[in-house]
Design an enzyme around this catalytic site. Structure first.
Site, mmCIF file in Angstrom:
data_model
loop_
_atom_site.group_PDB
_atom_site.id
_atom_site.type_symbol
_atom_site.label_atom_id
_atom_site.label_comp_id
_atom_site.label_asym_id
_atom_site.label_seq_id
_atom_site.Cartn_x
_atom_site.Cartn_y
_atom_site.Cartn_z
ATOM 1 N N CYS A 359 33.525 71.286 60.551
ATOM 2 C CA CYS A 359 34.574 71.073 61.543
ATOM 3 C C CYS A 359 35.174 69.676 61.448
ATOM 4 O O CYS A 359 34.987 68.837 62.346
ATOM 5 C CB CYS A 359 34.016 71.332 62.936
ATOM 6 S SG CYS A 359 33.577 73.057 63.119
ATOM 7 N N GLU A 360 35.816 69.401 60.364
ATOM 8 C CA GLU A 360 36.549 68.152 60.125
ATOM 9 C C GLU A 360 37.740 68.509 59.255
ATOM 10 O O GLU A 360 37.558 69.184 58.224
ATOM 11 C CB GLU A 360 35.688 67.157 59.312
ATOM 12 C CG GLU A 360 34.500 66.584 60.018
ATOM 13 C CD GLU A 360 34.860 65.496 61.017
ATOM 14 O OE1 GLU A 360 35.906 64.843 60.822
ATOM 15 O OE2 GLU A 360 34.110 65.331 61.979
#
Ligand SMILES: Cc1ncc(COP(=O)(O)O)c(C=O)c1O
Length: 436
Positions: A359-360
């Protein structure tokens, strides 16, 4: 850059170590780190043998920070290399493998007191001392044990190798070591010679990583030899060991042109000849290659999970790994080459960006790369992932770390098991509310 045994047949089927990557993926799951034993061994032996030809014979101290496990340490011991460790954890791993402590060089700009004690207790060959505080503490702890510990002082020779700023360490303002030019090294040498419990065996300097030129390595050796001559004249002290660090570059991209090791060794031999004063023996040379021994042997196999096209016609292919198993693209903008299994080598290609699962937005494994069209379930292989991938892996997003499997002549062996979800909570403790 690809492992020696990597083959792609006319149907695009990829094999490594005599095993199809699909078979490896099915048996061990993905993401999967694979090490090709033959490539790993070829590089380990190349460094070992080239150093052994020097007089006195030098030592290839593999830099464990690039990739270390109990099995890999066992392999290095079996092949007769030395080992550079940089923490109590790396030391523990080596000792667990039965690695000869006398061939361990203990690094680190901040070794804790516990780590220093562990190194002394294990009787490691050398400590590389990085600060006056460390020198003092090491001397004190060695005296308390009634031993004299051989040390190398880490110097910063002031060499700016052309590499990424974050991994350049030999320049004067580096956080590592004692600057030669500012007189800081002079104070450290004088202190080391005067500290009971330590015996100054020589100097160490590492000038950076992924260096693609030959000259900085030779300049490093020249600075250390010149500086050693200064001490030979001043105090009659001459080093037994010069440790020139690692940093030898590899061919991540076709245009990367690493220096030939033979040429560096020839240059070194010349420098030792002219740089050693009459009446003393040339110092023993240590090198600390990490990446250049292990990078090329490694590949990572991923499974494609989803593809999507976004406005502007940018096409993403998302795989089941990413920055948790390979942080280098996000950290250093490192670029990798990738291939896809089972695609017609002469078939169509498209420009895609391989995105990770974390989640980046920055979790991109390979940006704008030409690859065959992919669908969910395809196996994507990223090349050259042997170094600083497993070693830097994290559990970000609570994703288990992949296993390391080594392959040779059709046989696969697990060197590190895949983490399980249960491993992720092994050290966690349950919540109990505090009393209000
Ligand atoms: C002191 C020292 N030695 C050796 C190495 C290994 O470098 P490489 O893996 O680039 O050969 C490093 C890497 O940072 C290092 O700091």
């Amino acid at each position: 850059m690809r492992p020696d045994t990597l083959e792609v047949n006319s149907r695009g089927v990829i094999r490594v170590g005599g095993i199809d990557v699909v078979q490896l993926a099915e048996e061990y799951g993905t993401p999967l780190y694979v090490l090709d034993y033959r490539t790993l061994r070829r590089y380990a032996r190349q460094y070992r043998d080239m150093l052994a030809e020097l007089s006195p014979p030098g030592v290839a101290c593999y830099a464990g920070k690039a990739h270390l496990s109990v099995a890999l340490a066992g392999f290095l011991q079996h092949e007769g290399l030395g080992l550079d460790v940089v923490s109590g954890g790396e030391l523990y791993t080596a000792l667990t493998a039965g690695f000869n402590p006398g061939r361990i060089v203990f690094h680190g700009n901040l070794k804790t007191e516990d780590e220093i004690r562990a190194g002394l207790e294990a009787r490691v060959g050398y400590f590389v001392v990085d600060s006056l505080d460390e020198l003092q503490l090491l001397g004190q702890l060695a005296r308390a044990r009634g031993v004299s510990q051989r040390v190398l002082l880490r110097l910063t020779p002031g060499i700016e190798a052309h590499t990424h700023e974050f991994i350049r360490t030999g320049q004067f303002d580096s956080k590592f070591g004692f600057g030669v030019a500012e007189g800081i090294a002079d104070r450290a040498v004088a202190a080391a010679l005067a500290t009971a419990g330590v015996s100054l065996a020589g100097f160490h300097a590492h000038i950076g990583s992924q260096i693609l030129e030959e000259d900085p390595f030779l300049a490093n050796a020249e600075v250390l030899l010149t500086y050693s001559r200064h001490w030979q004249r001043a105090r009659g002290w001459w080093p037994e060991v010069l440790d020139l660090g690692g940093g030898f570059g590899v061919r991540y991209q076709p245009e990367d042109d690493p220096p030939a090791l033979e040429r560096i060794m020839a240059g070194l031999r010349r420098q030792l000849r002219v740089g050693t004063p009459a009446g003393v023996a040339p110092p023993q040379i240590f090198l600390e290659p990490g990446r250049s021994i292990v990078a090329e042997a490694g590949i990572t196999i991923y499974t494609v999970g989803a593809t999507k096209t976004v406005p502007g016609d940018k096409r993403y292919v998302a795989v089941d790994g990413g920055m948790g198993d390979n942080i280098r693209p996000a950290l250093y903008q490192a670029r990798y080459q990738a291939i896809v299994d089972g695609k017609d080598p002469d078939g169509p290609r498209e420009i895609v960006t391989v995105a990770g699962r974390y989640c980046e937005s920055g979790d991109i494994l390979v940006r704008d790369v030409e690859l065959p069209p992919m669908v969910a379930g395809d196996r994507l292989v990223v090349l050259g992932t042997g170094a600083y991938n497993y070693a830097m892996a994290s559990n970000y997003n609570r994703v288990p770390r992949p296993p390391v499997v080594v392959v040779k002549d059709g046989e696969a062996r697990v060197w590190v098991q895949r983490e399980s979800w249960a491993d992720l909570t092994r050290l966690d403790r349950p919540f109990h509310p505090f009393a209000d």
